[in-house]
Design a protein around this motif. Structure first.
Motif, PDB file in Angstrom:
ATOM      1  N   THR A 187      34.225  45.058  49.427  1.00  0.00           N
ATOM      2  CA  THR A 187      34.686  44.883  48.061  1.00  0.00           C
ATOM      3  C   THR A 187      35.830  43.871  48.043  1.00  0.00           C
ATOM      4  O   THR A 187      36.435  43.570  49.081  1.00  0.00           O
ATOM      5  CB  THR A 187      35.202  46.204  47.468  1.00  0.00           C
ATOM      6  N   LYS A 188      36.141  43.411  46.857  1.00  0.00           N
ATOM      7  CA  LYS A 188      37.282  42.508  46.671  1.00  0.00           C
ATOM      8  C   LYS A 188      38.545  43.169  47.196  1.00  0.00           C
ATOM      9  O   LYS A 188      39.341  42.546  47.899  1.00  0.00           O
ATOM     10  CB  LYS A 188      37.424  42.153  45.193  1.00  0.00           C
ATOM     11  N   GLU A 189      38.728  44.428  46.877  1.00  0.00           N
ATOM     12  CA  GLU A 189      39.937  45.150  47.293  1.00  0.00           C
ATOM     13  C   GLU A 189      40.039  45.248  48.812  1.00  0.00           C
ATOM     14  O   GLU A 189      41.118  45.068  49.378  1.00  0.00           O
ATOM     15  CB  GLU A 189      39.968  46.553  46.667  1.00  0.00           C
ATOM     16  N   ALA A 190      38.924  45.507  49.474  1.00  0.00           N
ATOM     17  CA  ALA A 190      38.927  45.633  50.937  1.00  0.00           C
ATOM     18  C   ALA A 190      39.225  44.293  51.608  1.00  0.00           C
ATOM     19  O   ALA A 190      39.981  44.238  52.582  1.00  0.00           O
ATOM     20  CB  ALA A 190      37.594  46.196  51.426  1.00  0.00           C
ATOM     21  N   ILE A 191      38.650  43.228  51.086  1.00  0.00           N
ATOM     22  CA  ILE A 191      38.906  41.893  51.646  1.00  0.00           C
ATOM     23  C   ILE A 191      40.375  41.520  51.455  1.00  0.00           C
ATOM     24  O   ILE A 191      41.035  41.033  52.377  1.00  0.00           O
ATOM     25  CB  ILE A 191      37.994  40.833  50.990  1.00  0.00           C
ATOM     26  N   LEU A 192      40.892  41.754  50.264  1.00  0.00           N
ATOM     27  CA  LEU A 192      42.288  41.392  49.997  1.00  0.00           C
ATOM     28  C   LEU A 192      43.263  42.259  50.789  1.00  0.00           C
ATOM     29  O   LEU A 192      44.355  41.798  51.146  1.00  0.00           O
ATOM     30  CB  LEU A 192      42.588  41.461  48.504  1.00  0.00           C
ATOM     31  N   GLN A 203      31.511  34.813  52.205  1.00  0.00           N
ATOM     32  CA  GLN A 203      30.461  34.327  51.324  1.00  0.00           C
ATOM     33  C   GLN A 203      30.596  35.023  49.978  1.00  0.00           C
ATOM     34  O   GLN A 203      30.981  34.407  49.000  1.00  0.00           O
ATOM     35  CB  GLN A 203      29.075  34.584  51.937  1.00  0.00           C
ATOM     36  N   ASN A 204      30.325  36.311  49.954  1.00  0.00           N
ATOM     37  CA  ASN A 204      30.373  37.068  48.701  1.00  0.00           C
ATOM     38  C   ASN A 204      31.785  37.169  48.132  1.00  0.00           C
ATOM     39  O   ASN A 204      31.965  37.111  46.918  1.00  0.00           O
ATOM     40  CB  ASN A 204      29.805  38.483  48.911  1.00  0.00           C
ATOM     41  N   GLN A 205      32.769  37.347  48.982  1.00  0.00           N
ATOM     42  CA  GLN A 205      34.144  37.546  48.518  1.00  0.00           C
ATOM     43  C   GLN A 205      34.996  36.282  48.625  1.00  0.00           C
ATOM     44  O   GLN A 205      36.218  36.347  48.454  1.00  0.00           O
ATOM     45  CB  GLN A 205      34.793  38.710  49.278  1.00  0.00           C
ATOM     46  N   TRP A 206      34.375  35.145  48.894  1.00  0.00           N
ATOM     47  CA  TRP A 206      35.127  33.897  48.939  1.00  0.00           C
ATOM     48  C   TRP A 206      35.904  33.653  47.637  1.00  0.00           C
ATOM     49  O   TRP A 206      37.075  33.283  47.677  1.00  0.00           O
ATOM     50  CB  TRP A 206      34.221  32.725  49.296  1.00  0.00           C
ATOM     51  N   PRO A 207      35.315  33.844  46.446  1.00  0.00           N
ATOM     52  CA  PRO A 207      36.088  33.602  45.226  1.00  0.00           C
ATOM     53  C   PRO A 207      37.372  34.443  45.145  1.00  0.00           C
ATOM     54  O   PRO A 207      38.410  33.955  44.698  1.00  0.00           O
ATOM     55  CB  PRO A 207      35.114  33.956  44.101  1.00  0.00           C
ATOM     56  N   ALA A 208      37.323  35.677  45.596  1.00  0.00           N
ATOM     57  CA  ALA A 208      38.509  36.539  45.555  1.00  0.00           C
ATOM     58  C   ALA A 208      39.587  36.028  46.504  1.00  0.00           C
ATOM     59  O   ALA A 208      40.768  35.986  46.151  1.00  0.00           O
ATOM     60  CB  ALA A 208      38.134  37.976  45.911  1.00  0.00           C
ATOM     61  N   VAL A 209      39.185  35.631  47.698  1.00  0.00           N
ATOM     62  CA  VAL A 209      40.153  35.125  48.675  1.00  0.00           C
ATOM     63  C   VAL A 209      40.710  33.782  48.210  1.00  0.00           C
ATOM     64  O   VAL A 209      41.911  33.534  48.314  1.00  0.00           O
ATOM     65  CB  VAL A 209      39.528  35.040  50.080  1.00  0.00           C
ATOM     66  N   ARG A 210      39.853  32.928  47.680  1.00  0.00           N
ATOM     67  CA  ARG A 210      40.306  31.636  47.144  1.00  0.00           C
ATOM     68  C   ARG A 210      41.350  31.854  46.062  1.00  0.00           C
ATOM     69  O   ARG A 210      42.429  31.250  46.084  1.00  0.00           O
ATOM     70  CB  ARG A 210      39.126  30.837  46.585  1.00  0.00           C
ATOM     71  N   GLU A 211      41.062  32.725  45.119  1.00  0.00           N
ATOM     72  CA  GLU A 211      41.989  33.007  44.018  1.00  0.00           C
ATOM     73  C   GLU A 211      43.321  33.543  44.556  1.00  0.00           C
ATOM     74  O   GLU A 211      44.389  33.134  44.099  1.00  0.00           O
ATOM     75  CB  GLU A 211      41.355  34.022  43.070  1.00  0.00           C
ATOM     76  N   PHE A 212      43.258  34.445  45.518  1.00  0.00           N
ATOM     77  CA  PHE A 212      44.477  35.006  46.101  1.00  0.00           C
ATOM     78  C   PHE A 212      45.323  33.920  46.755  1.00  0.00           C
ATOM     79  O   PHE A 212      46.519  33.802  46.491  1.00  0.00           O
ATOM     80  CB  PHE A 212      44.133  36.105  47.114  1.00  0.00           C
ATOM     81  N   TYR A 213      44.715  33.114  47.627  1.00  0.00           N
ATOM     82  CA  TYR A 213      45.472  32.067  48.327  1.00  0.00           C
ATOM     83  C   TYR A 213      46.057  31.058  47.347  1.00  0.00           C
ATOM     84  O   TYR A 213      47.213  30.670  47.469  1.00  0.00           O
ATOM     85  CB  TYR A 213      44.580  31.349  49.345  1.00  0.00           C
ATOM     86  N   VAL A 214      45.272  30.632  46.381  1.00  0.00           N
ATOM     87  CA  VAL A 214      45.770  29.650  45.416  1.00  0.00           C
ATOM     88  C   VAL A 214      46.922  30.232  44.601  1.00  0.00           C
ATOM     89  O   VAL A 214      47.920  29.557  44.357  1.00  0.00           O
ATOM     90  CB  VAL A 214      44.619  29.140  44.509  1.00  0.00           C
ATOM     91  N   SER A 215      46.817  31.495  44.222  1.00  0.00           N
ATOM     92  CA  SER A 215      47.912  32.111  43.463  1.00  0.00           C
ATOM     93  C   SER A 215      49.198  32.160  44.281  1.00  0.00           C
ATOM     94  O   SER A 215      50.283  32.026  43.727  1.00  0.00           O
ATOM     95  CB  SER A 215      47.526  33.524  43.005  1.00  0.00           C
ATOM     96  N   LYS A 216      49.087  32.306  45.578  1.00  0.00           N
ATOM     97  CA  LYS A 216      50.267  32.364  46.437  1.00  0.00           C
ATOM     98  C   LYS A 216      50.920  30.994  46.610  1.00  0.00           C
ATOM     99  O   LYS A 216      52.128  30.915  46.779  1.00  0.00           O
ATOM    100  CB  LYS A 216      49.906  32.927  47.813  1.00  0.00           C
ATOM    101  N   VAL A 217      50.135  29.931  46.575  1.00  0.00           N
ATOM    102  CA  VAL A 217      50.722  28.600  46.806  1.00  0.00           C
ATOM    103  C   VAL A 217      51.156  27.918  45.508  1.00  0.00           C
ATOM    104  O   VAL A 217      51.958  26.993  45.550  1.00  0.00           O
ATOM    105  CB  VAL A 217      49.789  27.661  47.606  1.00  0.00           C
ATOM    106  N   LEU A 218      50.673  28.382  44.379  1.00  0.00           N
ATOM    107  CA  LEU A 218      51.042  27.764  43.113  1.00  0.00           C
ATOM    108  C   LEU A 218      52.180  28.477  42.401  1.00  0.00           C
ATOM    109  O   LEU A 218      52.614  28.040  41.349  1.00  0.00           O
ATOM    110  CB  LEU A 218      49.828  27.683  42.182  1.00  0.00           C
TER     111      LEU A 218
END
Length: 116
Positions: free
Chosen positions: A53-58, A100-115
């Motif tokens: 899940t998104k939560e588990a990946i994050l 693959q499936n959770q790439w969008p969640a990880v992308r969003e998390f990383y981008v939010s941290k750098v912006l």
């Protein structure tokens, strides 16, 4: 660099964990071989994010980011948003699961941290 039918692009990402760090982009397949970038503290026998899940990946990505990338300078971290904007389908990380499936969640998390 072209190997047979595949052309790899190397993107220098200095300061993102190591001074000589880089990632490798295989545009024809939409695969980013990300080295440390977008990694997580997770492991699986088949190292893919299927069934997570998104939560588990994050839960694995957040402490990894804080330990490995939070100390980087603002300038060094800026490249993360540029890479995240690429048309990536799969992220083959050096640490954690292949995204693959959770790439969008990880992308969003990383981008939010750098912006921020």
């Amino acid at each position: 660099m072209t190997l047979g039918d595949y052309t790899f692009q190397f993107i220098h990402t200095p300061g993102l964990h190591w001074p000589d760090n880089m990632v490798t982009w295989l545009a024809s397949e939409g695969i980013l071989f990300s080295n440390d970038l977008f990694g997580q503290y997770l492991a699986e026998e088949t190292p893919v994010d299927e069934g997570y899940t998104k939560e588990a990946i994050l839960k694995g990505a957040e402490p990894y980011f804080e330990k490995v990338f939070a100390p980087a300078s603002t300038e060094d971290k800026a490249v993360i948003a540029d890479i995240a904007a690429m048309p990536i389908q799969t992220v083959a990380t050096g640490h954690g699961l292949i995204l693959q499936n959770q790439w969008p969640a990880v992308r969003e998390f990383y981008v939010s941290k750098v912006l921020k």
